[in-house]
Design a protein around this motif. Structure first.
Motif, mmCIF file in Angstrom:
data_model
loop_
_atom_site.group_PDB
_atom_site.id
_atom_site.type_symbol
_atom_site.label_atom_id
_atom_site.label_comp_id
_atom_site.label_asym_id
_atom_site.label_seq_id
_atom_site.Cartn_x
_atom_site.Cartn_y
_atom_site.Cartn_z
ATOM 1 N N ARG A 2 -11.511 27.408 13.091
ATOM 2 C CA ARG A 2 -11.688 27.591 11.648
ATOM 3 C C ARG A 2 -10.682 26.727 10.900
ATOM 4 N N ARG A 3 -11.164 26.154 9.799
ATOM 5 C CA ARG A 3 -10.285 25.364 8.955
ATOM 6 C C ARG A 3 -10.763 25.522 7.513
ATOM 7 N N VAL A 4 -9.817 25.622 6.614
ATOM 8 C CA VAL A 4 -10.167 25.734 5.199
ATOM 9 C C VAL A 4 -9.242 24.817 4.411
ATOM 10 N N SER A 5 -9.815 24.121 3.426
ATOM 11 C CA SER A 5 -9.013 23.241 2.568
ATOM 12 C C SER A 5 -9.668 23.168 1.192
ATOM 13 N N ILE A 6 -8.899 22.679 0.245
ATOM 14 C CA ILE A 6 -9.420 22.464 -1.108
ATOM 15 C C ILE A 6 -9.160 20.995 -1.440
ATOM 16 N N GLU A 26 -13.536 23.645 0.996
ATOM 17 C CA GLU A 26 -14.266 23.158 2.165
ATOM 18 C C GLU A 26 -13.931 24.047 3.352
ATOM 19 N N VAL A 27 -14.962 24.610 3.959
ATOM 20 C CA VAL A 27 -14.788 25.564 5.052
ATOM 21 C C VAL A 27 -15.436 24.987 6.304
ATOM 22 N N CYS A 28 -14.676 24.942 7.397
ATOM 23 C CA CYS A 28 -15.201 24.475 8.675
ATOM 24 C C CYS A 28 -15.072 25.614 9.679
ATOM 25 N N VAL A 29 -16.208 26.090 10.166
ATOM 26 C CA VAL A 29 -16.242 27.169 11.157
ATOM 27 C C VAL A 29 -17.136 26.723 12.297
ATOM 28 N N SER A 30 -16.586 26.685 13.488
ATOM 29 C CA SER A 30 -17.322 26.315 14.702
ATOM 30 C C SER A 30 -18.063 24.987 14.537
ATOM 31 N N ARG A 32 -19.230 23.589 11.894
ATOM 32 C CA ARG A 32 -20.101 23.495 10.714
ATOM 33 C C ARG A 32 -19.247 23.515 9.463
ATOM 34 N N VAL A 33 -19.560 22.618 8.548
ATOM 35 C CA VAL A 33 -18.774 22.499 7.316
ATOM 36 C C VAL A 33 -19.664 22.832 6.127
ATOM 37 N N HIS A 34 -19.147 23.662 5.230
ATOM 38 C CA HIS A 34 -19.834 23.900 3.963
ATOM 39 C C HIS A 34 -18.790 24.002 2.854
ATOM 40 N N THR A 35 -19.241 23.803 1.633
ATOM 41 C CA THR A 35 -18.354 23.805 0.476
ATOM 42 C C THR A 35 -18.785 24.891 -0.493
ATOM 43 N N VAL A 36 -17.786 25.611 -1.011
ATOM 44 C CA VAL A 36 -18.041 26.600 -2.051
ATOM 45 C C VAL A 36 -17.132 26.274 -3.231
ATOM 46 N N GLU A 37 -17.635 26.520 -4.419
ATOM 47 C CA GLU A 37 -16.841 26.280 -5.620
ATOM 48 C C GLU A 37 -16.388 27.620 -6.188
ATOM 49 N N LYS A 38 -15.083 27.727 -6.427
ATOM 50 C CA LYS A 38 -14.519 28.984 -6.907
ATOM 51 C C LYS A 38 -13.601 28.721 -8.093
ATOM 52 N N ARG A 39 -13.669 29.627 -9.048
ATOM 53 C CA ARG A 39 -12.761 29.587 -10.193
ATOM 54 C C ARG A 39 -11.468 30.287 -9.830
ATOM 55 N N TYR A 40 -10.419 30.022 -10.607
ATOM 56 C CA TYR A 40 -9.123 30.651 -10.348
ATOM 57 C C TYR A 40 -9.241 32.170 -10.394
ATOM 58 N N THR A 41 -10.050 32.698 -11.315
ATOM 59 C CA THR A 41 -10.199 34.154 -11.422
ATOM 60 C C THR A 41 -10.795 34.761 -10.153
ATOM 61 N N GLU A 42 -11.635 34.012 -9.449
ATOM 62 C CA GLU A 42 -12.196 34.499 -8.188
ATOM 63 C C GLU A 42 -11.114 34.552 -7.107
ATOM 64 N N PHE A 43 -10.221 33.546 -7.112
ATOM 65 C CA PHE A 43 -9.079 33.570 -6.197
ATOM 66 C C PHE A 43 -8.187 34.769 -6.493
ATOM 67 N N GLU A 44 -7.994 35.015 -7.773
ATOM 68 C CA GLU A 44 -7.153 36.130 -8.202
ATOM 69 C C GLU A 44 -7.738 37.469 -7.728
ATOM 70 N N GLU A 45 -9.056 37.616 -7.846
ATOM 71 C CA GLU A 45 -9.724 38.843 -7.389
ATOM 72 C C GLU A 45 -9.590 39.003 -5.872
ATOM 73 N N LEU A 46 -9.732 37.905 -5.142
ATOM 74 C CA LEU A 46 -9.539 37.949 -3.692
ATOM 75 C C LEU A 46 -8.117 38.403 -3.366
ATOM 76 N N HIS A 47 -7.149 37.865 -4.077
ATOM 77 C CA HIS A 47 -5.749 38.227 -3.834
ATOM 78 C C HIS A 47 -5.522 39.730 -4.062
ATOM 79 N N LYS A 48 -6.120 40.276 -5.103
ATOM 80 C CA LYS A 48 -5.987 41.714 -5.374
ATOM 81 C C LYS A 48 -6.552 42.546 -4.225
#
Length: 164
Positions: A2-6, A26-30, A32-48
């Motif tokens: 697994r690898r994750v980067s922005i 950018e997410v790489c799992v096994s 396979r690579v896919h990209t998701v777009e996230k706003r800062y508020t979504e990161f903040e919700e994940l952190h909570k």
């Protein structure tokens, strides 16, 4: 595995001519690579959510006075470090996988516990490749062709001074 980067971020204008920034994760799992777009508020919700269940890496602050490229680049790097820090934990929480939009197969060990998968704690192995007992010691005299694999293995295991 697994690898994750922005690697980038970009500005988006909505229908009201308001603009906001999304970070391209950018997410790489096994392989396979896919990209998701996230706003800062979504990161903040994940952190909570993550704070409730485990110790989290340092999260970049929200208070930023100017929205210039340099400031956004600094935030991009900080968010990338945060995601990578969460990835280093022993078990990866489901909310993190959901945030990255990773669908893991039912047999994956990336879930919080084996209880979630209704599996017992015993590990079961099945052979993928098997050989006949003592395959390299069998007499293959029925074939008229030399068995170069057996010869190579024998030379590798039992090298003789005159084989040089």
């Amino acid at each position: 595995m697994r690898r994750v980067s922005i690697p980038t971020f970009r500005k988006i204008k909505d229908e009201n001519d308001d603009s906001y920034t999304v970070f391209c994760v950018e997410v790489c799992v096994s392989g396979r690579v896919h990209t998701v777009e996230k706003r800062y508020t979504e990161f903040e919700e994940l952190h909570k959510q993550l704070k409730k269940i485990e110790k989290t890496p340092e999260f970049p602050p929200k208070k930023i006075m100017k929205w210039n490229h340099k400031v956004l680049e600094h935030r991009r790097v900080a968010l990338q470090k945060y995601l990578q820090g969460v990835m280093e934990s022993e078990s990866i929480p489901k909310c993190y996988l959901k945030f990255l939009e990773i669908s893991m197969p039912a047999f994956s060990a990336s879930f919080d516990s084996l209880d979630d998968l209704n599996l017992s704690s015993t590990v079961v192995h099945q052979p993928v490749v098997s050989f006949v007992g003592e395959a390299f010691l069998q007499d293959n005299s029925r074939s008229s062709l030399p068995d170069i694999i057996v010869q190579g293995v024998n030379r590798g295991l039992y090298s003789y001074p005159d084989d040089v």
